[in-house]
Each structure stands twice: as C-alpha cells, then as structure tokens.
Design an enzyme around this catalytic site. Structure first.
Site, PDB file in Angstrom:
ATOM      1  N   ASP A  26       1.025  -1.102  -0.064  1.00 50.98           N
ATOM      2  CA  ASP A  26       0.231   0.063  -0.060  1.00 50.98           C
ATOM      3  C   ASP A  26       0.899   1.223  -0.167  1.00 50.98           C
ATOM      4  O   ASP A  26       2.025   1.278   0.776  1.00 50.98           O
ATOM      5  CB  ASP A  26      -0.834  -0.026   1.335  1.00 50.98           C
ATOM      6  CG  ASP A  26      -1.939   1.183   1.237  1.00 50.98           C
ATOM      7  OD1 ASP A  26      -2.825   1.056   0.315  1.00 50.98           O
ATOM      8  OD2 ASP A  26      -1.798   2.000   2.035  1.00 50.98           O
ATOM      9  N   GLU A  69      -4.540   2.376  -4.111  1.00 48.94           N
ATOM     10  CA  GLU A  69      -3.428   2.349  -4.020  1.00 48.94           C
ATOM     11  C   GLU A  69      -2.704   1.038  -3.270  1.00 48.94           C
ATOM     12  O   GLU A  69      -1.617   0.804  -3.048  1.00 48.94           O
ATOM     13  CB  GLU A  69      -2.785   3.469  -3.284  1.00 48.94           C
ATOM     14  CG  GLU A  69      -3.182   3.373  -1.941  1.00 48.94           C
ATOM     15  CD  GLU A  69      -4.551   4.296  -1.286  1.00 48.94           C
ATOM     16  OE1 GLU A  69      -4.737   4.155  -0.208  1.00 48.94           O
ATOM     17  OE2 GLU A  69      -5.322   4.142  -2.256  1.00 48.94           O
TER      18      GLU A  69
END
Length: 148
Positions: A26, A69
């Site tokens: 992430d 993301e």
C-alpha cells in the site's frame, strides 16, 4: 483474474510441495498525493511505482492492482523469510526513488505464506493484517510473517 491465477498457483504449489508467499503493498498517504497534486499526478505515481516493482520482481511472480493504491504480489516457490527480503527490496527502492513533482513516496508491506488450504480470502486477510501492523508501526516498513 488474480483470483483465478491464485487458485491455479495454490494448486500447483500443493501438488509440487512448494511454497507461495502473498504480499499486500500500500502506498503511504496516497490520498494526500491526489489531494495536493491532482489525480493526473496520482496516476503518474501509481504507474511509476508499478514499473519500479515490476523491474524488481521475477517474471514468474504475479503482481496486480488490488484497488486504489493497494497492490498484491504472489511469489512462487518463495517462503515467508525470502518474501520478507523481496518486500524490503521493494520498500527500499520506492523510498529511495524521487517521483517527479511529488518527491519521496513510501509504501507499507504485509506478507504471509500461503498454506495449501488457504482460499484467496483467508490469505488476503492475513496479509492485510500484516499490512495494517506495518501502518501501525509507523508506515514505510515490511511486516511478515503470519502463517496459517
């Protein structure tokens, strides 16, 4: 598509007695990138991040965007300890890279070894817990390895 490939790889690993390691990656504070620089720059960061990861991993590994993301990486024939080294290599590369207009970007990584009985959901849940622990530890770190 990743779900199908995961199931195939888990079956192969079970049949051959090899290991699989799943990694959740992430980008830290990515919302801030979009809010500060706009979505076009955010897209550039995602693409540049992806190219850096792809240049680091083996062609046999499976890398996919999981959402927003977040990314998943499935390492074939790799146990958790070696997976941790791969995760640290990726994390270190991202941290050392300068992203145009944005500057430094970091990522947090959670890793788990996949058991033959795992579903994608159970493996993702463990990798996600490790990722959450990496975020709780201050971000820009790699946490491994919770094995079922």
């Amino acid at each position: 598509m990743f779900s199908e490939l995961f199931a195939q790889e888990r079956s192969i690993a079970k049949r051959q007695g090899t290991k699989l390691t799943l990694m959740m990656i992430d980008l830290d504070h990515f919302k801030r990138v979009n809010d500060t620089y706009g979505h076009n720059i955010g897209d550039y960061v995602l693409k540049h991040f992806t190219s850096l990861v792809v240049s680091t991993i083996r062609e046999a590994d499976l890398f996919a965007r999981w959402g927003g993301e977040e990314f998943v990486l499935l390492l074939r024939n790799v146990g958790c300890e070696e997976g941790y080294l791969v995760g640290e290599k990726i994390r270190s590369l991202i941290e050392s890279e300068s992203f145009d207009e944005v500057g430094k970007v970091t990522c947090s990584i959670g890793i788990t070894e996949v058991s033959p009985e795992d579903s994608l959901t159970s493996a993702i849940e463990r990798a996600d817990r490790a990722l959450y622990a990496a975020k709780e530890a201050g971000r820009n770190c790699t946490i491994a390895c919770e094995v079922r």
